[in-house]
Design an enzyme around this catalytic site. Structure first.
Site, PDB file in Angstrom:
ATOM      1  N   HIS A 116       0.798  -1.221   0.000  1.00 55.27           N
ATOM      2  CA  HIS A 116       0.000   0.000   0.000  1.00 55.27           C
ATOM      3  C   HIS A 116       0.834   1.277   0.000  1.00 55.27           C
ATOM      4  O   HIS A 116       0.311   2.361   0.255  1.00 55.27           O
ATOM      5  CB  HIS A 116      -0.943   0.026   1.210  1.00 55.27           C
ATOM      6  CG  HIS A 116      -1.949  -1.083   1.212  1.00 55.27           C
ATOM      7  ND1 HIS A 116      -1.735  -2.270   1.890  1.00 55.27           N
ATOM      8  CD2 HIS A 116      -3.163  -1.196   0.608  1.00 55.27           C
ATOM      9  CE1 HIS A 116      -2.784  -3.066   1.714  1.00 55.27           C
ATOM     10  NE2 HIS A 116      -3.668  -2.449   0.933  1.00 55.27           N
ATOM     11  N   ASP A 218      32.620 -28.946  22.008  1.00 50.94           N
ATOM     12  CA  ASP A 218      32.831 -30.338  21.588  1.00 50.94           C
ATOM     13  C   ASP A 218      34.028 -30.462  20.648  1.00 50.94           C
ATOM     14  O   ASP A 218      33.870 -30.621  19.441  1.00 50.94           O
ATOM     15  CB  ASP A 218      31.566 -30.866  20.909  1.00 50.94           C
ATOM     16  CG  ASP A 218      31.694 -32.334  20.504  1.00 50.94           C
ATOM     17  OD1 ASP A 218      32.721 -32.964  20.848  1.00 50.94           O
ATOM     18  OD2 ASP A 218      30.789 -32.847  19.831  1.00 50.94           O
ATOM     19  N   HIS A 221      34.952 -34.463  19.061  1.00 46.28           N
ATOM     20  CA  HIS A 221      34.594 -35.091  17.791  1.00 46.28           C
ATOM     21  C   HIS A 221      35.666 -34.905  16.719  1.00 46.28           C
ATOM     22  O   HIS A 221      35.732 -35.677  15.758  1.00 46.28           O
ATOM     23  CB  HIS A 221      33.263 -34.517  17.280  1.00 46.28           C
ATOM     24  CG  HIS A 221      33.404 -33.188  16.600  1.00 46.28           C
ATOM     25  ND1 HIS A 221      33.644 -32.024  17.299  1.00 46.28           N
ATOM     26  CD2 HIS A 221      33.361 -32.833  15.283  1.00 46.28           C
ATOM     27  CE1 HIS A 221      33.730 -31.015  16.460  1.00 46.28           C
ATOM     28  NE2 HIS A 221      33.570 -31.475  15.223  1.00 46.28           N
ATOM     29  N   HIS A 226      36.733 -35.627  11.840  1.00 48.80           N
ATOM     30  CA  HIS A 226      37.462 -34.880  10.813  1.00 48.80           C
ATOM     31  C   HIS A 226      38.815 -35.489  10.440  1.00 48.80           C
ATOM     32  O   HIS A 226      39.617 -34.841   9.768  1.00 48.80           O
ATOM     33  CB  HIS A 226      37.666 -33.435  11.276  1.00 48.80           C
ATOM     34  CG  HIS A 226      36.391 -32.689  11.508  1.00 48.80           C
ATOM     35  ND1 HIS A 226      35.366 -32.672  10.592  1.00 48.80           N
ATOM     36  CD2 HIS A 226      35.988 -31.904  12.560  1.00 48.80           C
ATOM     37  CE1 HIS A 226      34.371 -31.924  11.066  1.00 48.80           C
ATOM     38  NE2 HIS A 226      34.727 -31.467  12.251  1.00 48.80           N
ATOM     39  N   ASP A 368      30.447 -32.494   9.605  1.00 47.49           N
ATOM     40  CA  ASP A 368      29.582 -32.051  10.694  1.00 47.49           C
ATOM     41  C   ASP A 368      28.112 -32.137  10.305  1.00 47.49           C
ATOM     42  O   ASP A 368      27.273 -32.610  11.079  1.00 47.49           O
ATOM     43  CB  ASP A 368      29.916 -30.605  11.079  1.00 47.49           C
ATOM     44  CG  ASP A 368      31.215 -30.490  11.841  1.00 47.49           C
ATOM     45  OD1 ASP A 368      31.586 -31.464  12.525  1.00 47.49           O
ATOM     46  OD2 ASP A 368      31.852 -29.425  11.767  1.00 47.49           O
TER      47      ASP A 368
END
Length: 459
Positions: A116, A218, A221, A226, A368
């Site tokens: 508008h 973390d 991991h 990896h 990941d």
């Protein structure tokens, strides 16, 4: 004029938070990763109340520069003002709710709604409409119908945060002593930092908490998840964190930073010797600026999440927001952050390094993403979702006698930050307002006199 949001109305809390977030017994339930009612509560109790990262000051060069982002699932526009300050508005016209800005970034004198023709200046004030005369004849008060402005906006070392809740603690209170650690990346050189390149956007079919918690503490991991990617990049395995003589996990108000003192462990995985050399070159000036202790953090094996969803990796120099898009999906915003004073070729190497590692096609991000998506998918199982999940590593590792600020735990192979993250999350979902939030912090609010020499008092 723009109207600031003053209060956030919250519904009744879920009655069973403690049943699936039992931190004293080091357990959480997979239900927190898939239930729609929990997610709806998160939008109210977490994303509508906490301080959320919205921009970096380097993304705005002059008045009228803007970018669009989200706070939770609310679209917002962040705009630089004529006086150099920043404002953030809900990206919705107060007439029928249509978006007023569809671009990701740019420069504008104002914003006009396609529906508008309501138009607003960069201060958020309503300054005109299509067929404006019909409003004037209807006793319309334009000063009451500007863009709705966030309740609070503030910055720390170039990082701009905002909150919808006027009752939220100040940004300084919210971040607390974690700022001492943030400086290792965002204030290690004169002139501060800047974002280079654009924003990398991608989506993952995972719950936002899984990604945020991965960065809060973390590192466990990395050596497993990896390993193959690291060998492809470096021809060898990533650093074995358990071999580090000294490393820490620190947290405050749900924020968490885990780090070693190896200086270049994270940056090394980019495979660019020039970046390693750059960090070693600036390390003496960092030590002069921040002290010896933090000079060892600048590119070390480390990661951080500022609760709820702002994370970064020193060394890789990626900054990301895990934007919630339902209980089972996130939109990931990623930028590369560098020192403004760094040479252009060094900045470019970091930009390319991020693309190779933490982008949709990055060797580490693919690892990941697969893990996070399957953690989320298994949580949808009716029986599996009720399985207890263990978060108990490092329960007896708190350092009471330390000169380091915040709640400090010895060792990175530790889930103390994860426990603090979920505890803060649970407290928010149970608390009707900020005044009802329990204070679970026990550490120093400032660094002690020996903090730049050793983390452990008297060692």
């Amino acid at each position: 004029m723009a109207n600031k949001i003053k209060t956030i109305d919250v519904t009744d809390t879920l009655p069973d938070i403690d049943s699936f977030c039992d931190i004293p017994n080091a357990r959480i339930s997979g239900e927190i990763f898939h239930r729609q009612d929990i997610y709806d509560q998160e939008l109210e109790k977490v994303f509508a109340r906490c301080w959320l990262f919205v921009a970096h000051e380097s993304q705005f060069k002059k008045a009228g520069d803007y970018l669009t982002t989200t706070m939770g699932e609310d679209d917002v526009i962040v705009v630089r003002q004529k006086d150099g300050s920043h404002k953030a508005f809900i990206n919705a016209c107060p007439h029928r709710g249509n978006k007023v800005c569809f671009s990701e970034s740019g420069n504008a004198r104002g914003f006009i709604c396609n529906y508008h023709g309501w138009s607003f200046n960069i201060e958020g004030n309503l300054i005109g409409q299509h067929e404006s005369g019909i409003y004037e004849s209807s006793n319309f008060d334009a000063s009451q119908w500007g863009l709705r402005e966030v309740a609070q906006i503030d910055s720390y070392k170039g990082l701009i945060f905002a909150t919808f809740d006027a009752a939220a603690p100040s940004l300084a209170e919210y971040l607390g002593p974690m700022t001492w650690y943030l400086d290792a990346l965002f204030d290690n050189q004169e002139g501060g930092t800047e974002f280079v390149g654009g924003c990398i956007r991608s989506t993952m079919d995972c719950n936002w908490k899984i990604a945020a918690e991965n960065f809060v503490g973390d590192i466990l991991h990395a050596g497993w998840t990896h390993d193959s990617a690291a060998r492809a990049m470096l021809g060898g395995a990533v650093s074995k964190v358990s071999d580090f003589e000294e490393s820490y996990s620190v947290n405050w108000n749900g924020h968490g930073y885990e780090f070693a003192l190896d200086t270049v462990g994270n940056v090394a995985v980019l495979g660019e010797s020039a970046l390693n050399k750059y960090l070693h070159t600036i390390k003496p000036s960092v030590a002069e600026r921040l002290g010896d202790f933090r000079s060892n953090m600048i590119g070390s094996v480390s990661s951080c999440t500022i609760f709820p969803n702002f994370s970064f990796l020193p060394g890789q120099n990626t900054v990301r927001i895990w934007q919630p898009r339902g209980p089972n999906k996130i939109e990931l915003f990623t930028w590369v952050v560098v020192n403004k004073s760094a040479p252009d070729d060094i900045k470019e190497k970091w930009r390319k390094g991020a693309m190779m590692t933490f982008s949709p096609t990055g060797v580490f991000e693919m690892d990941d993403g697969e893990n996070w998506e399957y953690c989320t998918k298994t949580a949808r199982g009716r029986v599996t979702s009720q399985q207890d999940l263990f978060v108990g590593l490092g329960q007896n590792s708190c350092l009471e006698e330390t000169d380091l600020p915040a709640n400090v735990y010895f060792g990175q192979l530790n889930e103390a930050n994860s426990r603090a993250f979920y505890q803060y999350w649970g407290d928010l979902l149970k608390s009707p307002n900020w005044a009802a939030m329990p204070n679970r912090n026990h550490g120093r609010t400032e660094a002690g006199v020996n903090a730049d020499k050793t983390g452990i008092k008297g060692a």
